[in-house]
Design an enzyme around this catalytic site. Sequence first.
Site, PDB file in Angstrom:
ATOM      1  N   GLU A 286      47.599  55.217  15.491  1.00 14.13           N
ATOM      2  CA  GLU A 286      46.658  55.739  14.436  1.00 14.13           C
ATOM      3  C   GLU A 286      45.628  54.834  14.180  1.00 14.13           C
ATOM      4  O   GLU A 286      45.735  53.601  14.090  1.00 14.13           O
ATOM      5  CB  GLU A 286      47.516  56.030  13.296  1.00 14.13           C
ATOM      6  CG  GLU A 286      46.742  56.846  12.075  1.00 14.13           C
ATOM      7  CD  GLU A 286      47.427  56.830  10.740  1.00 14.13           C
ATOM      8  OE1 GLU A 286      48.465  56.014  10.549  1.00 14.13           O
ATOM      9  OE2 GLU A 286      47.012  57.770   9.972  1.00 14.13           O
TER      10      GLU A 286
ATOM     11  N   HIS B  30      54.578  56.103  14.631  1.00 13.98           N
ATOM     12  CA  HIS B  30      53.192  55.309  15.045  1.00 13.98           C
ATOM     13  C   HIS B  30      53.239  54.233  14.346  1.00 13.98           C
ATOM     14  O   HIS B  30      53.853  53.981  13.566  1.00 13.98           O
ATOM     15  CB  HIS B  30      52.258  56.514  14.858  1.00 13.98           C
ATOM     16  CG  HIS B  30      51.968  56.514  13.395  1.00 13.98           C
ATOM     17  ND1 HIS B  30      52.465  57.327  12.537  1.00 13.98           N
ATOM     18  CD2 HIS B  30      51.123  55.935  12.194  1.00 13.98           C
ATOM     19  CE1 HIS B  30      51.934  57.449  11.246  1.00 13.98           C
ATOM     20  NE2 HIS B  30      51.336  56.357  11.144  1.00 13.98           N
TER      21      HIS B  30
ATOM     22  N   HIS C 155      49.626  49.513   9.364  1.00 13.65           N
ATOM     23  CA  HIS C 155      50.960  49.659   9.114  1.00 13.65           C
ATOM     24  C   HIS C 155      51.935  50.242  10.306  1.00 13.65           C
ATOM     25  O   HIS C 155      51.530  50.432  11.293  1.00 13.65           O
ATOM     26  CB  HIS C 155      50.913  50.730   7.849  1.00 13.65           C
ATOM     27  CG  HIS C 155      50.661  52.044   8.189  1.00 13.65           C
ATOM     28  ND1 HIS C 155      48.970  52.563   8.191  1.00 13.65           N
ATOM     29  CD2 HIS C 155      51.024  53.122   8.681  1.00 13.65           C
ATOM     30  CE1 HIS C 155      49.099  53.832   8.415  1.00 13.65           C
ATOM     31  NE2 HIS C 155      50.294  54.101   8.886  1.00 13.65           N
TER      32      HIS C 155
ATOM     33  N   HIS D  66      50.703  51.797   2.111  1.00 14.90           N
ATOM     34  CA  HIS D  66      51.884  51.545   2.643  1.00 14.90           C
ATOM     35  C   HIS D  66      51.745  50.549   3.672  1.00 14.90           C
ATOM     36  O   HIS D  66      50.639  50.367   4.408  1.00 14.90           O
ATOM     37  CB  HIS D  66      52.550  52.887   3.446  1.00 14.90           C
ATOM     38  CG  HIS D  66      51.472  53.657   4.297  1.00 14.90           C
ATOM     39  ND1 HIS D  66      50.088  53.307   4.351  1.00 14.90           N
ATOM     40  CD2 HIS D  66      51.595  54.632   5.064  1.00 14.90           C
ATOM     41  CE1 HIS D  66      49.427  54.050   5.172  1.00 14.90           C
ATOM     42  NE2 HIS D  66      50.309  54.977   5.941  1.00 14.90           N
TER      43      HIS D  66
ATOM     44  N   HIS E 272      44.792  62.374   4.917  1.00 17.87           N
ATOM     45  CA  HIS E 272      45.871  62.870   4.611  1.00 17.87           C
ATOM     46  C   HIS E 272      45.801  63.064   2.997  1.00 17.87           C
ATOM     47  O   HIS E 272      44.983  62.616   2.420  1.00 17.87           O
ATOM     48  CB  HIS E 272      46.654  61.406   4.520  1.00 17.87           C
ATOM     49  CG  HIS E 272      47.065  60.957   5.812  1.00 17.87           C
ATOM     50  ND1 HIS E 272      47.961  61.594   6.825  1.00 17.87           N
ATOM     51  CD2 HIS E 272      46.684  59.713   6.658  1.00 17.87           C
ATOM     52  CE1 HIS E 272      47.837  60.838   7.825  1.00 17.87           C
ATOM     53  NE2 HIS E 272      47.304  59.941   7.848  1.00 17.87           N
TER      54      HIS E 272
ATOM     55  N   TYR F 214      45.082  60.400  15.012  1.00 15.13           N
ATOM     56  CA  TYR F 214      46.218  60.007  15.893  1.00 15.13           C
ATOM     57  C   TYR F 214      45.960  60.292  17.339  1.00 15.13           C
ATOM     58  O   TYR F 214      45.349  61.240  17.854  1.00 15.13           O
ATOM     59  CB  TYR F 214      47.402  60.956  15.508  1.00 15.13           C
ATOM     60  CG  TYR F 214      47.934  60.531  14.121  1.00 15.13           C
ATOM     61  CD1 TYR F 214      48.901  59.711  13.997  1.00 15.13           C
ATOM     62  CD2 TYR F 214      47.675  61.206  13.306  1.00 15.13           C
ATOM     63  CE1 TYR F 214      49.344  59.170  12.552  1.00 15.13           C
ATOM     64  CE2 TYR F 214      48.246  60.994  11.791  1.00 15.13           C
ATOM     65  CZ  TYR F 214      49.164  60.110  11.577  1.00 15.13           C
ATOM     66  OH  TYR F 214      49.435  59.668  10.428  1.00 15.13           O
TER      67      TYR F 214
END
Lengths: 309, 309, 309, 309
Positions: free
Chosen positions: C267, C216, C156, C202, C248, C257
Amino acid sequence: MSDRILRLQHVEIRVPDLELCTAYYTEVLGLIETDRDTRDGVERVFLKCWDEREHHSLILREAPTHGLDHMSFKLTDASDVNYFQQKLEAAGVAVKRYAARELGPGWGEAIRFDSPSGHLVELTHGTERVGNMLPMTNPPPRPQDLVGIAPPRLDHVFVMAEDVEAFTRFFTEMLEFRLTEQILANDGHQLATFLEHSHTPHDIAVITGPNGALHHFAFWMDDWNGIRDAADTLAYHGVTIDVAPTRHGVTRGYTTYFFDPVGNRNELFTGGYWVDPDFEPITWTEEEMGRAIFYYHRQVNERFFTVHS
Amino acid sequence: MSDRILRLQHVEIRVPDLELCTAYYTEVLGLIETDRDTRDGVERVFLKCWDEREHHSLILREAPTHGLDHMSFKLTDASDVNYFQQKLEAAGVAVKRYAARELGPGWGEAIRFDSPSGHLVELTHGTERVGNMLPMTNPPPRPQDLVGIAPPRLDHVFVMAEDVEAFTRFFTEMLEFRLTEQILANDGHQLATFLEHSHTPHDIAVITGPNGALHHFAFWMDDWNGIRDAADTLAYHGVTIDVAPTRHGVTRGYTTYFFDPVGNRNELFTGGYWVDPDFEPITWTEEEMGRAIFYYHRQVNERFFTVHS
Amino acid sequence: MSDRILRLQHVEIRVPDLELCTAYYTEVLGLIETDRDTRDGVERVFLKCWDEREHHSLILREAPTHGLDHMSFKLTDASDVNYFQQKLEAAGVAVKRYAARELGPGWGEAIRFDSPSGHLVELTHGTERVGNMLPMTNPPPRPQDLVGIAPPRLDHVFVMAEDVEAFTRFFTEMLEFRLTEQILANDGHQLATFLEHSHTPHDIAVITGPNGALHHFAFWMDDWNGIRDAADTLAYHGVTIDVAPTRHGVTRGYTTYFFDPVGNRNELFTGGYWVDPDFEPITWTEEEMGRAIFYYHRQVNERFFTVHS
Amino acid sequence: MSDRILRLQHVEIRVPDLELCTAYYTEVLGLIETDRDTRDGVERVFLKCWDEREHHSLILREAPTHGLDHMSFKLTDASDVNYFQQKLEAAGVAVKRYAARELGPGWGEAIRFDSPSGHLVELTHGTERVGNMLPMTNPPPRPQDLVGIAPPRLDHVFVMAEDVEAFTRFFTEMLEFRLTEQILANDGHQLATFLEHSHTPHDIAVITGPNGALHHFAFWMDDWNGIRDAADTLAYHGVTIDVAPTRHGVTRGYTTYFFDPVGNRNELFTGGYWVDPDFEPITWTEEEMGRAIFYYHRQVNERFFTVHS
């Protein structure tokens, strides 16, 4: 030289709120309460991890402040109590001797003395054996009814001392621990040392700081996934996570740090390596101290050095 | 009683094809070749795991058949060579003594004798230290240029004996190993036993079978994911996997078994638990032998009992 | 409504040092260089992950600054190019249309337009298929000769916008993305949103910040152990790790990251959950924003919000 | 072409002992009972996984035999019910249509028809949404009070057919599934095929065997460690494990197989890869069928082919 000390037997910590801490250590950390005892008006709760076979590895002691009451190491043989008493007294260290059960329920025969850093140290033999939580015949690998994080056992203790070198000398010369790793200042003096008897990277470690202080004590977890699942449990219960799951440079271990409800720092630890008695120690330089402590971050949060109990 | 034996030092195995096996153990298993030596017309290749600090943990010996030449255990102190020589000879065991380097390059001082099962056993002290593959200052947790499976170290050896009880008595009484687990036949005699000095579930184990036979030797892996990745590597290289990744009941460990190119069985092992010297042994019944060996399957493939070297 | 956009096809990023970044993305991150191209005096390097079957998923573009040139999403059908061109133009969005290979080697037919936040967005169909690194018959699960971290695929992109709500409206109404999670300010406006077409948490996300900024882009890893091993590789190579492996709250995913050599944030991501088109979005409150982003830490380092490219 | 079918919605299985199976699926597998219903004298229990947001994904149906009553796939839009009804009827397939809730509590609008292999297939839209077990605001990643294995969701179903090619044609042409992998006999005909709509290796798969048979249905697990922990739970409860944790060649997935108390085979599955609609299928040859199914073992136990329900 063979090991007369096997491993860390238990830590006794001070807690201003005994019930709150008992709830935390049993329901969140998942230890088992094995006993309670009141002596001289002080109540104590005795706890053990599920896979430990002895009466206690953590004792909570009602007290106005948090911090470490004492740490206790397990002796290999009954005769080792005398051996160390004589050795310490010959070196001018004041030693107190206690009969089995004198210091509390399930307690072994013990000697106690102060380290140069003012920590109360105990060596003990004969802690009552109560069995782990599995049958002795055809056991499953793990009980199914554990609650919370449920580490299988206590692993190590990490304290602070003004004079790390004096502390290290005492533990290596008097108590025959072996140095596995050290962090050296640019001028060559020891900022932190890691000491073992159990063929693992550390049973006790010490870092520069106030005499008598406890930095943390650690429980063993089986793998990196276990550390992650534990962090989920901690976060779910609103426990303050000091350092989220990461890796140490020193010990190569995986870790997460957090605080019990009264401010004693706990660690969950796994990984490491096998240590022979002839292991040549590893040295970390002051420039790489960040990486030594947190290998991925390369720097250490201020709280890690300044908050202790 | 303190431990005069620390752990398994090395195994020497017979291989009919020295180059093929060297290629397998270095390129697939990922060990490091440290030396070669020819004595009395027999060529040997010396190998170590990346995290081992001594000259060798596996020796391949050119021979017409496969199987175990001998197993060697590391002694804690130089004086333990004499201690065991005297103890064994006092018990009527014939012992041969060798000076350092007499048995091969990097070799320590050693004594050798036969176990009641006809296995050649060595106790040694002073194997040459060559360092692991990391620097002694500010080391990363792992070299980045490892090839193949690359286990960090040798773990244990598993042999067969017609009389498991006699074997176990010899190893516990003469060599002071401690029993951690046993599989008992319905009539109460021992079908298999697991013995340790290193505070782990086993440094050596024995199961009913032909005298002198090798069942397998095992390397340590760091976790269950490592066992899985190793199985991918084995499958990729067409190695015959005897038992795909699974769990033992005995030891609680995770495992995969496979064969080297000439038929010696290898294992990758991880898991287990900490063992104190006062550990009360765990017993498995004959009915639960399947679960004891392969906890998920509850039965053992015929090959596991009948194929050995 | 069915998905006319499948997933993120590629990102093109600006890099002031093309060779340094190519070395980093191939040797440390472990992507494969598939092509190079110079147009209008600008050199570009085309890269793909090992398990991707198309010509590129990351393009490095020689430029004086770092940052995002554009992001590109893969269309399901050839006819979807027209569909979105007409839909966007009907809404007054200026659209440029490009034939296959017009924008670079291996490039599909494409349309390009600006989002309200000033990001250049591309939709494409027909990127050249070059195959992953495995045979089409009897493939192993993974090539054995991968170098570095070697994520299997791009996952993503995460950008910044002054007006998150306008951005979100554009992506949901014009590009038919679906909202999975959102962080709401106390006054109810969106601080960050997470949008998908691929049934994962996502494909693109946006957080309040400067228009046009890249926060990112992320590659998929297979599990939490893979994230840890990757962090070891990053640390070994001295890559600046921004956030060590953690979890997360939003997406439930695991992450680390870090920065490429010129300052673009990368990431590695895994975890998440399956998303149906009728998924009811999850809301995080401003008070819990710290936990939303880093579930264990409960607070976000300043750098995470202020450093972008 | 966009996907009008999203994924597997539910399976309904026959069980001779409804209470025993309900206990197994809730206490060992850790599903949640959401409803019970008796129609035409037949009692059914409705179950869902913790992270599923709809009323049911597994239905247990009181019956004299075990096996599959039907499988149901989730449609993207309400209009897709008509679309498939017309498409199927135009092809001469007899279709029955049901209003929402007509087939049971929480049930969506549905059509049903027989596949050429005699399996009853349902397509449905509008299953009642009941939410997963987490709050919609600031949710933790996972409930803390799950019991048993607790997979987050249903993953796929695997059936048997005499004519795999006819089955595959029906599912790809009529139901627009896409072929990801196939096992071909030496004469070129399909022995097994793997079909998807959800961009994963399979939502349904079929292998040569009796028409109408169920081979297994599978739940998703998050990683290889989860598969291992699940096997511990299964072994603890005495569940018959058919295949201990291992890896597939087909799908690259990780797996363990076992039987519910009445003989329906369950699987826990994780891993796999992302599938675009233009994915070129992977082929396995008959010689490598063992490796295709169990990548480490290279051969398949007889039971795997012959035991079904």
